[in-house]
Design a protein around this motif. Sequence first.
Motif, PDB file in Angstrom:
ATOM      1  N   UNK A   1       0.861  -1.167   0.000  1.00  0.00           N
ATOM      2  CA  UNK A   1       0.000   0.000   0.000  1.00  0.00           C
ATOM      3  C   UNK A   1       0.902   1.222   0.000  1.00  0.00           C
ATOM      4  N   UNK A   2       0.826   2.017  -1.055  1.00  0.00           N
ATOM      5  CA  UNK A   2       1.663   3.197  -1.176  1.00  0.00           C
ATOM      6  C   UNK A   2       0.953   4.454  -0.699  1.00  0.00           C
ATOM      7  N   UNK A   3       1.615   5.212   0.171  1.00  0.00           N
ATOM      8  CA  UNK A   3       1.062   6.478   0.659  1.00  0.00           C
ATOM      9  C   UNK A   3       1.221   7.531  -0.427  1.00  0.00           C
ATOM     10  N   UNK A   4       0.098   8.187  -0.777  1.00  0.00           N
ATOM     11  CA  UNK A   4       0.091   9.201  -1.818  1.00  0.00           C
ATOM     12  C   UNK A   4       0.159  10.616  -1.232  1.00  0.00           C
ATOM     13  N   UNK A   5      -0.497  10.819  -0.062  1.00  0.00           N
ATOM     14  CA  UNK A   5      -0.506  12.126   0.615  1.00  0.00           C
ATOM     15  C   UNK A   5      -0.782  11.879   2.093  1.00  0.00           C
ATOM     16  N   UNK A   6      -0.229  12.751   2.952  1.00  0.00           N
ATOM     17  CA  UNK A   6      -0.356  12.556   4.396  1.00  0.00           C
ATOM     18  C   UNK A   6      -0.415  13.904   5.093  1.00  0.00           C
ATOM     19  N   UNK A   7      -1.071  13.940   6.235  1.00  0.00           N
ATOM     20  CA  UNK A   7      -1.135  15.159   7.028  1.00  0.00           C
ATOM     21  C   UNK A   7      -1.422  14.820   8.479  1.00  0.00           C
ATOM     22  N   UNK A   8      -1.189  15.783   9.361  1.00  0.00           N
ATOM     23  CA  UNK A   8      -1.520  15.622  10.767  1.00  0.00           C
ATOM     24  C   UNK A   8      -2.718  16.499  11.077  1.00  0.00           C
ATOM     25  N   UNK A   9      -3.657  15.960  11.839  1.00  0.00           N
ATOM     26  CA  UNK A   9      -4.858  16.715  12.166  1.00  0.00           C
ATOM     27  C   UNK A   9      -5.587  16.117  13.343  1.00  0.00           C
ATOM     28  N   UNK A  10      -6.839  16.510  13.498  1.00  0.00           N
ATOM     29  CA  UNK A  10      -7.671  16.048  14.609  1.00  0.00           C
ATOM     30  C   UNK A  10      -8.975  15.508  14.043  1.00  0.00           C
ATOM     31  N   UNK A  11      -9.348  14.304  14.494  1.00  0.00           N
ATOM     32  CA  UNK A  11     -10.606  13.677  14.113  1.00  0.00           C
ATOM     33  C   UNK A  11     -11.312  13.225  15.392  1.00  0.00           C
ATOM     34  N   UNK A  12     -12.525  13.693  15.603  1.00  0.00           N
ATOM     35  CA  UNK A  12     -13.293  13.354  16.814  1.00  0.00           C
ATOM     36  C   UNK A  12     -12.499  13.607  18.096  1.00  0.00           C
ATOM     37  N   UNK A  13     -11.753  14.711  18.121  1.00  0.00           N
ATOM     38  CA  UNK A  13     -10.989  15.081  19.307  1.00  0.00           C
ATOM     39  C   UNK A  13      -9.670  14.353  19.485  1.00  0.00           C
ATOM     40  N   UNK A  14      -9.352  13.436  18.583  1.00  0.00           N
ATOM     41  CA  UNK A  14      -8.114  12.650  18.662  1.00  0.00           C
ATOM     42  C   UNK A  14      -7.087  13.175  17.664  1.00  0.00           C
ATOM     43  N   UNK A  15      -5.891  13.545  18.127  1.00  0.00           N
ATOM     44  CA  UNK A  15      -4.846  13.925  17.177  1.00  0.00           C
ATOM     45  C   UNK A  15      -4.306  12.684  16.470  1.00  0.00           C
ATOM     46  N   UNK A  16      -3.923  12.866  15.211  1.00  0.00           N
ATOM     47  CA  UNK A  16      -3.394  11.728  14.478  1.00  0.00           C
ATOM     48  C   UNK A  16      -2.964  12.085  13.075  1.00  0.00           C
ATOM     49  N   UNK A  17      -2.818  11.045  12.285  1.00  0.00           N
ATOM     50  CA  UNK A  17      -2.357  11.165  10.904  1.00  0.00           C
ATOM     51  C   UNK A  17      -3.465  10.736   9.955  1.00  0.00           C
ATOM     52  N   UNK A  18      -3.727  11.574   8.963  1.00  0.00           N
ATOM     53  CA  UNK A  18      -4.645  11.184   7.898  1.00  0.00           C
ATOM     54  C   UNK A  18      -3.778  10.856   6.693  1.00  0.00           C
ATOM     55  N   UNK A  19      -4.053   9.727   6.097  1.00  0.00           N
ATOM     56  CA  UNK A  19      -3.236   9.265   4.991  1.00  0.00           C
ATOM     57  C   UNK A  19      -4.127   8.821   3.837  1.00  0.00           C
TER      58      UNK A  19
END
Length: 101
Positions: A1-19
Amino acid sequence: MGVQAIGTGIFNGEPGLVSLTDRCLVFLTKCAPRRALFRCPLESVGSLTLGTKTTGETLTADLAGTTAIISNLGHGEGHAIARTFREARENLRPPQSVARR
Protein backbone atom coordinates in the motif's frame (compact mmCIF):
# COMPACT_ATOMS: atom_id res chain seq x y z
CA MET A 1 0.00 0.00 0.00
CA GLY A 2 1.66 3.20 -1.18
CA VAL A 3 1.06 6.48 0.66
CA GLN A 4 0.09 9.20 -1.82
CA ALA A 5 -0.51 12.13 0.61
CA ILE A 6 -0.36 12.56 4.40
CA GLY A 7 -1.13 15.16 7.03
CA THR A 8 -1.52 15.62 10.77
CA GLY A 9 -4.86 16.72 12.17
CA ILE A 10 -7.67 16.05 14.61
CA PHE A 11 -10.61 13.68 14.11
CA ASN A 12 -13.29 13.35 16.81
CA GLY A 13 -10.99 15.08 19.31
CA GLU A 14 -8.11 12.65 18.66
CA PRO A 15 -4.85 13.93 17.18
CA GLY A 16 -3.39 11.73 14.48
CA LEU A 17 -2.36 11.16 10.90
CA VAL A 18 -4.64 11.18 7.90
CA SER A 19 -3.24 9.26 4.99
CA LEU A 20 -4.42 8.78 1.44
CA THR A 21 -3.00 5.60 -0.02
CA ASP A 22 -3.44 4.08 -3.43
CA ARG A 23 -6.29 2.01 -1.91
CA CYS A 24 -7.91 3.88 0.99
CA LEU A 25 -8.30 6.96 3.17
CA VAL A 26 -7.29 6.23 6.77
CA PHE A 27 -6.95 8.17 10.03
CA LEU A 28 -4.52 6.74 12.60
CA THR A 29 -4.30 7.94 16.20
CA LYS A 30 -1.06 9.67 17.11
CA CYS A 31 -0.68 8.15 20.57
CA ALA A 32 0.31 4.57 21.32
CA PRO A 33 -1.18 2.17 20.76
CA ARG A 34 -1.89 3.48 17.26
CA ARG A 35 -5.24 2.47 15.90
CA ALA A 36 -7.27 3.35 12.86
CA LEU A 37 -10.29 5.49 13.75
CA PHE A 38 -11.50 4.96 10.20
CA ARG A 39 -10.25 3.18 7.11
CA CYS A 40 -12.32 3.56 3.98
CA PRO A 41 -11.58 2.16 0.49
CA LEU A 42 -11.21 4.87 -2.17
CA GLU A 43 -14.23 3.52 -4.04
CA SER A 44 -16.36 4.22 -0.94
CA VAL A 45 -15.23 7.83 -0.50
CA GLY A 46 -17.98 9.92 -2.07
CA SER A 47 -16.16 13.24 -1.84
CA LEU A 48 -13.47 15.21 -0.05
CA THR A 49 -14.13 18.90 0.57
CA LEU A 50 -11.39 21.29 1.63
CA GLY A 51 -12.03 24.23 3.92
CA THR A 52 -9.77 26.70 5.68
CA LYS A 53 -9.96 28.20 9.14
CA THR A 54 -7.55 30.16 11.28
CA THR A 55 -6.64 26.89 13.01
CA GLY A 56 -5.65 25.25 9.72
CA GLU A 57 -7.17 23.37 6.84
CA THR A 58 -10.21 21.13 7.29
CA LEU A 59 -11.13 18.08 5.22
CA THR A 60 -14.73 16.89 5.17
CA ALA A 61 -15.03 13.37 3.80
CA ASP A 62 -18.22 11.61 2.75
CA LEU A 63 -17.43 8.00 3.68
CA ALA A 64 -20.22 5.82 2.35
CA GLY A 65 -22.93 7.99 3.90
CA THR A 66 -21.00 8.95 7.06
CA THR A 67 -19.29 12.32 7.35
CA ALA A 68 -15.77 12.54 8.78
CA ILE A 69 -14.29 15.95 9.57
CA ILE A 70 -10.54 16.23 10.00
CA SER A 71 -9.49 19.63 11.29
CA ASN A 72 -6.28 21.47 12.17
CA LEU A 73 -4.36 20.15 9.16
CA GLY A 74 -1.14 21.99 8.37
CA HIS A 75 -0.85 24.50 5.56
CA GLY A 76 -1.09 22.66 2.24
CA GLU A 77 -1.65 19.20 3.77
CA GLY A 78 -5.41 19.15 3.23
CA HIS A 79 -4.98 20.62 -0.23
CA ALA A 80 -2.49 17.90 -1.19
CA ILE A 81 -4.79 15.14 0.08
CA ALA A 82 -7.85 16.55 -1.73
CA ARG A 83 -5.94 17.09 -4.99
CA THR A 84 -4.40 13.62 -4.89
CA PHE A 85 -7.82 12.10 -4.13
CA ARG A 86 -9.37 13.82 -7.15
CA GLU A 87 -6.52 12.57 -9.37
CA ALA A 88 -6.94 9.03 -8.01
CA ARG A 89 -10.70 9.15 -8.66
CA GLU A 90 -10.08 10.22 -12.25
CA ASN A 91 -7.78 7.22 -12.70
CA LEU A 92 -10.45 4.86 -11.29
CA ARG A 93 -13.05 5.96 -13.84
CA PRO A 94 -13.37 3.84 -16.96
CA PRO A 95 -12.16 5.59 -20.10
CA GLN A 96 -14.84 7.42 -22.05
CA SER A 97 -15.57 5.91 -25.43
CA VAL A 98 -14.59 7.99 -28.43
CA ALA A 99 -17.41 8.69 -30.86
CA ARG A 100 -16.73 7.36 -34.33
CA ARG A 101 -17.58 9.36 -37.41
